[in-house]
Design a protein around this motif. Sequence first.
Motif, PDB file in Angstrom:
ATOM      1  N   MET A   1       0.956  -1.221   0.068  1.00  0.00           N
ATOM      2  CA  MET A   1      -0.168   0.120  -0.173  1.00  0.00           C
ATOM      3  C   MET A   1       0.971   1.025   0.047  1.00  0.00           C
ATOM      4  O   MET A   1       0.822   2.231  -0.692  1.00  0.00           O
ATOM      5  N   GLU A   2       1.934   1.165   1.064  1.00  0.00           N
ATOM      6  CA  GLU A   2       2.763   2.567   0.987  1.00  0.00           C
ATOM      7  C   GLU A   2       3.608   2.699  -0.316  1.00  0.00           C
ATOM      8  O   GLU A   2       4.259   3.739  -0.405  1.00  0.00           O
ATOM      9  N   ASN A   3       3.743   1.829  -1.085  1.00  0.00           N
ATOM     10  CA  ASN A   3       4.710   1.658  -2.160  1.00  0.00           C
ATOM     11  C   ASN A   3       4.033   2.313  -3.598  1.00  0.00           C
ATOM     12  O   ASN A   3       4.552   2.648  -4.500  1.00  0.00           O
ATOM     13  N   ASP A   4       2.466   2.306  -3.211  1.00  0.00           N
ATOM     14  CA  ASP A   4       1.807   2.822  -4.418  1.00  0.00           C
ATOM     15  C   ASP A   4       2.100   4.364  -4.506  1.00  0.00           C
ATOM     16  O   ASP A   4       1.988   5.242  -3.875  1.00  0.00           O
ATOM     17  N   THR A  53      -7.525   4.838   7.618  1.00  0.00           N
ATOM     18  CA  THR A  53      -6.827   4.335   6.442  1.00  0.00           C
ATOM     19  C   THR A  53      -7.553   3.559   5.497  1.00  0.00           C
ATOM     20  O   THR A  53      -8.331   2.788   5.833  1.00  0.00           O
ATOM     21  N   ASP A  54      -7.610   3.859   4.151  1.00  0.00           N
ATOM     22  CA  ASP A  54      -8.127   3.074   3.128  1.00  0.00           C
ATOM     23  C   ASP A  54      -7.136   2.784   2.154  1.00  0.00           C
ATOM     24  O   ASP A  54      -6.007   2.664   2.265  1.00  0.00           O
ATOM     25  N   GLU A  55      -7.751   2.436   0.829  1.00  0.00           N
ATOM     26  CA  GLU A  55      -6.694   1.712   0.031  1.00  0.00           C
ATOM     27  C   GLU A  55      -5.781   2.708  -0.556  1.00  0.00           C
ATOM     28  O   GLU A  55      -4.871   2.270  -1.357  1.00  0.00           O
ATOM     29  N   ASP A  56      -6.260   3.949  -0.753  1.00  0.00           N
ATOM     30  CA  ASP A  56      -5.334   5.094  -1.220  1.00  0.00           C
ATOM     31  C   ASP A  56      -4.937   6.295  -0.693  1.00  0.00           C
ATOM     32  O   ASP A  56      -4.352   7.415  -1.094  1.00  0.00           O
ATOM     33  N   CYS A  57      -5.514   6.290   0.793  1.00  0.00           N
ATOM     34  CA  CYS A  57      -4.895   7.279   1.477  1.00  0.00           C
ATOM     35  C   CYS A  57      -4.762   6.897   2.969  1.00  0.00           C
ATOM     36  O   CYS A  57      -5.575   5.839   3.432  1.00  0.00           O
TER      37      CYS A  57
END
Length: 303
Positions: A1-4, A53-57
């Motif tokens: 997630m954090e690498n996105d 926290t969700d999938e993009d933020c």
Amino acid sequence: MENDAKFKSGIITLIGRPNVGKSTLMNQMIGQKIAITSAKPQTTRKKILTVYTDEDCQMVFQDTPGLHEAQNKLGEYMVKIAKSSLEDVDVVLMLVEIGSFIGKTEKSLIEQLRLLHKPVILVMNKMDEKEPAQIQAAKKLYEKEMSFSEIVAVSALKHQGIDVLMQGIKKYLPYGPALYEEDTLTDQLERDLVAEIIREKALRCLRDEVPHGIAVYTDSMKERMKKSGEILMDIAATLVCERDSHKGMIIGKGGSMLKKIGMEARKDMEKLLECQVNLKLFVKVRRDWRDNETQLRNFGYRS
């Protein structure tokens, strides 16, 4: 997630005068009750951090004490904490109630926010109590005072406008990795959350002159196994007040008020801790503790 590369994260502070709904709004945005709430002003005394926290933020919220005229050292601490929360943040949520004029506290805050050069979203709370024309009129009043990044009307209590607000916040967050682990919900220790639950119930049960003079600390939390195999948490906590007469009110006739506070608190603790709770409450008098630097530090009110 954090690498996105498309992931966003940032710190969002909630600021406004007392009793405007900051804690209720924060609880709604993260989807869980962390900050205590009551109809009495100055319920929030410390900066409370929560994480959504969700999938993009990842949104890191800071709930702060209400801005008010300090009457004692505790009040001075609360105002200092609220103002300092504007440092090192990515987005500011200025909470106001929808009205026909802009108050002195709000005007003073707007002067500060103009100098920040950061995204400021005006959140007009309690929209469920107003007509659309009143909401539009209030919006125009604030637009004349400052060029806000967004103006969003919500009802924190009835969960109206929350999704629109969350999308608005997300627009202004910088791209970057998560600041906390995905399962982090708050920076508060369990013993602190337990103490705050008790204080919330005291605020709701007691008369107006008593609650502001109450502090609560958790003496002990011990987990043990029942014969049935279920977990039981033994908790002991102390309510501190400033007057002998206040102690009598907190205890109540035959201990009735203290029992009521304890019963209400235990329900919320069992939801929080997900186990049965055995709660013991004590009451002590510390005269004028709100103006005593040592006592304030002992109760965790440190700048």
